[in-house]
Design a protein around this motif. Structure first.
Motif, PDB file in Angstrom:
ATOM      1  N   HIS A  67       7.233   6.147  -9.781  1.00 31.69           N
ATOM      2  CA  HIS A  67       6.456   6.834  -8.756  1.00 31.69           C
ATOM      3  C   HIS A  67       7.105   8.148  -8.336  1.00 31.69           C
ATOM      4  O   HIS A  67       6.404   9.120  -8.031  1.00 31.69           O
ATOM      5  N   HIS A  83       4.552  -2.461  -2.852  1.00 33.28           N
ATOM      6  CA  HIS A  83       4.240  -1.171  -2.224  1.00 33.28           C
ATOM      7  C   HIS A  83       3.959  -1.296  -0.724  1.00 33.28           C
ATOM      8  O   HIS A  83       3.584  -0.316  -0.087  1.00 33.28           O
ATOM      9  N   PRO A 143       6.544  10.643 -12.047  1.00 36.86           N
ATOM     10  CA  PRO A 143       5.598  10.166 -13.066  1.00 36.86           C
ATOM     11  C   PRO A 143       5.538  11.095 -14.272  1.00 36.86           C
ATOM     12  O   PRO A 143       5.485  12.319 -14.131  1.00 36.86           O
ATOM     13  N   GLN A 197       1.848  14.496  -8.624  1.00 39.20           N
ATOM     14  CA  GLN A 197       1.142  13.219  -8.665  1.00 39.20           C
ATOM     15  C   GLN A 197      -0.269  13.360  -9.233  1.00 39.20           C
ATOM     16  O   GLN A 197      -0.716  12.519 -10.013  1.00 39.20           O
ATOM     17  N   SER A 208      -1.730  12.048 -13.290  1.00 43.70           N
ATOM     18  CA  SER A 208      -2.464  10.787 -13.128  1.00 43.70           C
ATOM     19  C   SER A 208      -3.920  10.922 -13.561  1.00 43.70           C
ATOM     20  O   SER A 208      -4.519  11.985 -13.431  1.00 43.70           O
ATOM     21  N   HIS A 247      -0.864   7.014  -6.233  1.00 40.78           N
ATOM     22  CA  HIS A 247       0.403   7.730  -6.309  1.00 40.78           C
ATOM     23  C   HIS A 247       0.628   8.621  -5.104  1.00 40.78           C
ATOM     24  O   HIS A 247       1.777   8.830  -4.689  1.00 40.78           O
ATOM     25  N   HIS A 266       9.582   0.602 -11.104  1.00 41.50           N
ATOM     26  CA  HIS A 266       8.323   1.199 -10.673  1.00 41.50           C
ATOM     27  C   HIS A 266       8.550   2.274  -9.610  1.00 41.50           C
ATOM     28  O   HIS A 266       7.820   3.266  -9.567  1.00 41.50           O
ATOM     29  N   THR A 267       9.556   2.094  -8.769  1.00 41.16           N
ATOM     30  CA  THR A 267       9.877   3.105  -7.769  1.00 41.16           C
ATOM     31  C   THR A 267      10.320   4.399  -8.436  1.00 41.16           C
ATOM     32  O   THR A 267       9.935   5.504  -8.020  1.00 41.16           O
ATOM     33  N   PRO A 296       1.099   5.399  -1.827  1.00 40.91           N
ATOM     34  CA  PRO A 296       1.396   4.094  -2.445  1.00 40.91           C
ATOM     35  C   PRO A 296       1.165   2.891  -1.539  1.00 40.91           C
ATOM     36  O   PRO A 296       0.884   1.805  -2.034  1.00 40.91           O
TER      37      PRO A 296
END
Length: 349
Positions: free
Chosen positions: A130, A93, A133, A267, A271, A294, A126-127, A297
């Motif tokens: 993000h 990140h 989500p 986000q 979360s 989030h 993971h990108t 990052p």
């Protein structure tokens, strides 16, 4: 402190006309506090401690010798490997370095060489997480593989996913025992796909890791104890990583294609933050501040606590539900969610 139950979050829709202006306002507050500034001292100390623990663990492997106490070391080393993984997460990140090249070099050393996980594969995955989500169709972390994350997925499940889905709340933590092996398997499999930009380099680093890993354990222990060491180490590594990452989003708002959420609400509403202290912050690598992670990052881990206070206040001003709870409560919410999403399978739907 603004707090809302997950059930409330599921029913929340974006405010009309919100656009991106709310996030811009929050960003200015965050930037004014210097919370996006790099923390080289913190990461130097953290990386040094992780490296010392990593090397010290393998020294202890030979120092202890032929004894079943090695299983305790295997448990401790699972925590060390998980910390290596969390450090590679921060490198990916660009929390440690602002530039791409040193971030990739550090990430591949930590992930591929030290931990045995493909940096390129994980970063690609993971990108995408993000960006979307908890999106049923776009987030790879809630893709219906062995576990279904929504009742819509449950109705479409077949084969092993349908079998596990019937009792997935009971099987969730046992399945985490296999997560370490799953990471290694997917890392090698991804070398043949487009997600890994430097497959030869990453593959070579993975081979060096596992050759050294298996070689050192087998050199230090007789075969039976070596197999037990590897089993305990990999099983608890999976549990550690799963317990660190699962509270972040599981059981929170599931986004469907027809929903329209701006960046800030997408986000925040998907979360969950986990309240804790300095010890929990270290154990979870700052992932317990998932909302702020989030939203920003690249924010260094030690800045997340202060950012959380600012974000809570801002969300209260805007009437945006902001959810945080304790660690054990987060696990109960995850299991409740899994049991609920498996209902269509149990009822034959």
């Amino acid at each position: 402190m603004t707090k809302a139950a997950p059930e409330v979050l599921r029913a929340t829709a974006p405010q009309p006309g919100a656009g991106g202006s709310d996030f811009a306002q929050l960003s200015r507050r965050i930037a004014a506090e210097g919370l996006l500034d790099r923390r080289p001292g913190y990461y130097t100390v953290r990386a040094g401690l992780v490296l010392a623990a990593f090397l010290g663990g393998f020294y202890a492997l030979f120092a202890l010798g032929d004894t079943w106490w090695q299983l305790g070391l295997a448990a401790a080393m699972s925590a060390v490997f998980a910390q290596v993984g969390l450090l590679s997460h921060d490198l990916a990140h660009r929390q440690v370095f602002s530039r791409r090249l040193p971030s990739e070099i550090g990430g591949r050393i930590a992930a591929n060489l030290m931990m045995g996980m493909s940096y390129g594969w994980w970063m690609n995955k993971h990108t995408r997480h993000h960006a979307n989500p908890n999106h049923e169709e776009r987030d790879p972390d809630v893709a219906p593989d062995l576990v279904v994350w929504s009742q819509r997925q449950a109705r479409q499940a077949s084969g092993l996913a349908r079998f596990i889905g019937r009792r997935q709340a009971y099987l969730f933590f046992p399945l985490l025992l296999l997560e370490g092996l799953n990471l290694s398997f997917n890392s090698f499999r991804a070398l043949r796909g487009p997600a890994v930009k430097r497959p030869l380099l990453e593959g070579a680093l993975l081979v060096v890791h596992f050759a050294a890993y298996f070689g050192l354990v087998l050199a230090a222990l007789p075969l039976g104890k070596a197999v037990a060491f590897l089993a305990v180490h990999q099983a608890l590594l999976g549990v550690y990583l799963g317990c660190a990452f699962a509270p972040n989003h599981k059981g929170m708002l599931m986004v469907t294609p027809e929903m329209r959420l701006d960046f800030l609400r997408r986000q925040v509403l998907t979360s969950r933050n986990v309240r804790g202290n300095a010890v929990l912050d270290s154990v979870m690598g700052g992932l317990n501040y998932q909302v702020e992670h989030h939203l920003f990052p690249s924010m260094p881990t030690p800045a997340l606590g202060r950012a959380a206070r600012i974000t809570r206040e801002f969300c209260a001003e805007k009437g945006i539900p902001y959810y945080e709870t304790g660690l054990l409560r987060s696990y109960r919410e995850i299991l409740t969610h899994l049991h609920r999403t498996g209902e269509p399978i149990r009822s034959g739907g």
